[in-house]
Enzyme design. Sequence first.
Site, PDB file in Angstrom:
ATOM      1  N   GLU A  36       0.828  -1.216   0.000  1.00  0.00           N
ATOM      2  CA  GLU A  36       0.000   0.000   0.000  1.00  0.00           C
ATOM      3  C   GLU A  36       0.861   1.265   0.000  1.00  0.00           C
ATOM      4  O   GLU A  36       0.399   2.349   0.330  1.00  0.00           O
ATOM      5  CB  GLU A  36      -0.950  -0.034   1.201  1.00  0.00           C
ATOM      6  CG  GLU A  36      -1.879  -1.236   1.207  1.00  0.00           C
ATOM      7  CD  GLU A  36      -3.197  -1.028   0.444  1.00  0.00           C
ATOM      8  OE1 GLU A  36      -3.766   0.065   0.523  1.00  0.00           O
ATOM      9  OE2 GLU A  36      -3.648  -1.989  -0.228  1.00  0.00           O
TER      10      GLU A  36
ATOM     11  N   HIS B 258      -4.284   1.659   7.514  1.00  0.00           N
ATOM     12  CA  HIS B 258      -2.897   1.940   7.125  1.00  0.00           C
ATOM     13  C   HIS B 258      -2.179   2.474   8.358  1.00  0.00           C
ATOM     14  O   HIS B 258      -2.801   3.115   9.211  1.00  0.00           O
ATOM     15  CB  HIS B 258      -2.814   3.036   6.047  1.00  0.00           C
ATOM     16  CG  HIS B 258      -3.284   2.625   4.694  1.00  0.00           C
ATOM     17  ND1 HIS B 258      -4.109   3.414   3.916  1.00  0.00           N
ATOM     18  CD2 HIS B 258      -3.029   1.507   3.964  1.00  0.00           C
ATOM     19  CE1 HIS B 258      -4.335   2.797   2.765  1.00  0.00           C
ATOM     20  NE2 HIS B 258      -3.705   1.643   2.771  1.00  0.00           N
TER      21      HIS B 258
ATOM     22  N   CYS C 171      -2.920  11.254   3.737  1.00  0.00           N
ATOM     23  CA  CYS C 171      -3.275  10.345   2.640  1.00  0.00           C
ATOM     24  C   CYS C 171      -3.135  11.044   1.300  1.00  0.00           C
ATOM     25  O   CYS C 171      -2.852  10.407   0.292  1.00  0.00           O
ATOM     26  CB  CYS C 171      -4.734   9.910   2.745  1.00  0.00           C
ATOM     27  SG  CYS C 171      -5.143   9.012   4.220  1.00  0.00           S
TER      28      CYS C 171
HETATM   29  O1  SUG Z   1      -7.853   2.965   0.289  1.00  0.00           O
HETATM   30  N1  SUG Z   1     -10.601   5.136   0.446  1.00  0.00           N
HETATM   31  C1  SUG Z   1      -9.166   4.943   0.506  1.00  0.00           C
HETATM   32  C2  SUG Z   1      -8.560   5.880   1.513  1.00  0.00           C
HETATM   33  C3  SUG Z   1      -7.057   5.839   1.465  1.00  0.00           C
HETATM   34  C4  SUG Z   1      -6.425   6.585   2.584  1.00  0.00           C
HETATM   35  N2  SUG Z   1      -5.026   6.522   2.466  1.00  0.00           N
HETATM   36  C5  SUG Z   1      -4.162   6.500   3.486  1.00  0.00           C
HETATM   37  N3  SUG Z   1      -4.531   6.217   4.730  1.00  0.00           N
HETATM   38  N4  SUG Z   1      -2.928   6.691   3.223  1.00  0.00           N
HETATM   39  C6  SUG Z   1      -8.810   3.497   0.855  1.00  0.00           C
HETATM   40  O2  SUG Z   1      -9.491   2.908   1.696  1.00  0.00           O
HETATM   41  C7  SUG Z   1     -12.836   4.828  -0.484  1.00  0.00           C
HETATM   42  C8  SUG Z   1     -13.499   4.829  -1.830  1.00  0.00           C
HETATM   43  C9  SUG Z   1     -14.975   4.612  -1.755  1.00  0.00           C
HETATM   44  O3  SUG Z   1     -15.484   3.943  -0.852  1.00  0.00           O
HETATM   45  O4  SUG Z   1     -15.689   5.103  -2.679  1.00  0.00           O
HETATM   46  C10 SUG Z   1     -11.334   4.617  -0.535  1.00  0.00           C
HETATM   47  O5  SUG Z   1     -10.850   3.974  -1.444  1.00  0.00           O
END
Ligand code: SUG
Length: 446
Positions: free
Chosen positions: A174, A249, A370
């Site tokens: 990730e 994460h 993020c």
């Molecule tokens: O991968 N949300 C992302 C958020 C990523 C956050 N990144 C970090 N913590 N670095 C994920 O979960 C949600 C999309 C949706 O539900 O439409 C989403 O992909």
Amino acid sequence: MKATEANFDGLVGPTHNYAGLSYGNVASRNNEKSVANPKAAAKQGLRKMKQLADLGFDQGILPPQERPSVRLLRDLGFVGTDAEIVARAAKEAPELLAAASSASSMWTANAATVSPSADTSDGRVHFSPANLCSKLHRAIEHDSTRRALRAIFRDEKRFAVHNALEGTPALGDEGAANHTRFCSKYEDKGVEFFVYGRSEFQRGPEPQRYPARQTLEASRAVARRHGLEDGYTVFARQNPDAIDAGVFHNDVIAVGNANTLFCHEQAFVDQKAVYEELRVKLAKAGSGLNVVEVPTSAVGIPDAVTSYLFNSQLLSRRDGKQILIVPQECRENPRVAAYLDGLKGGDSHIDDVLVFDLRESMKNGGGPACLRLRVVLNDAERLSVGLGVWMNDTLFGRLDAWVEKHYRDRLSPEDLADVQLLNECRTALDELTQIMAIGSIYDFQR
Ligand code: SUG
């Protein structure tokens, strides 16, 4: 040669919506099917970038990806013209159309893991795009991510942009969301810190409820390809209970910068041993370690998850002071707000706190950290990057007008069935490649 840390934020794409695609990410699930505002989302992100650029930080931009991904839908067996494919997917498999339409590449902390040239065996900056194989809507990002990174970091004498690791459960990766680098000065050799949620081959405690997205094997492979030295890398296992409470994460429970680690007391398995290994290895790199540990008695994990206190950006200003960039949800949580009031100055070495409205991204589980990919660059490396990706007054004005012209202010999951959205996105992205002068990086331009 002097080096600084640049932050490359993902520009929010025109299809930003709430489809509830990320099991294990509490905000994504809680906001499933609510109506998004892509225009507001993009402008919130642009304002953060602009304000940080105004404060003197090197602020770069990564372009959004082409969505909906007709390529994914074709791979999944839908046939016809692009418009017919979108219409068929909307009717027969709306969940696949939602995955193909997510604007998730905006969270560039997951775009790649980056090792600065001071740490790598060949003296180049290494990028490993993350395979993001634990979620379909994210597993389709890495190809375009690699293309965008190669377009921006072109000079192969200075930069190595790898392919993503094989997208298989043993190698779930990730990216920088599970990676931090500690150092004294950015140009010095640093200690790279990799955090994983599970291992395919080694026993250890694993979450019971939610998936662990990062594996030890992926973290080790990235360190190996980047040519990092064992004596300067640390691998730590994430606390499985934290993952089960929504810490999908590591950057939801810890953030590091220079020689400071700001984290929750329940972030890692065997936390004291993790600090000790970091201390010993960082001492070899000529630096002490400053740990700012937040006790559960002050802020519990559920508060950390809803406020995103640790999904903050910890940045060194040019005058040497550190500032913490937090989302406004931190101010709205009384325990977190009280903690932050007592944090500034003194032993913490965190001198100021800046609050941002990133509500649209936060509703999908994406806070300030993020939205950014950290890239430490020395002066020569920075100068080799094209001017069109660096935020400044002119670029802000052009991008703000571009968003105003092309983005909708309302997008529900049902709206993804509108084939017109595909044309709107392509028109917008075509213009964007000209504004940013990054060449024709999208499939539809080829
Ligand atoms: O991968 N949300 C992302 C958020 C990523 C956050 N990144 C970090 N913590 N670095 C994920 O979960 C949600 C999309 C949706 O539900 O439409 C989403 O992909």
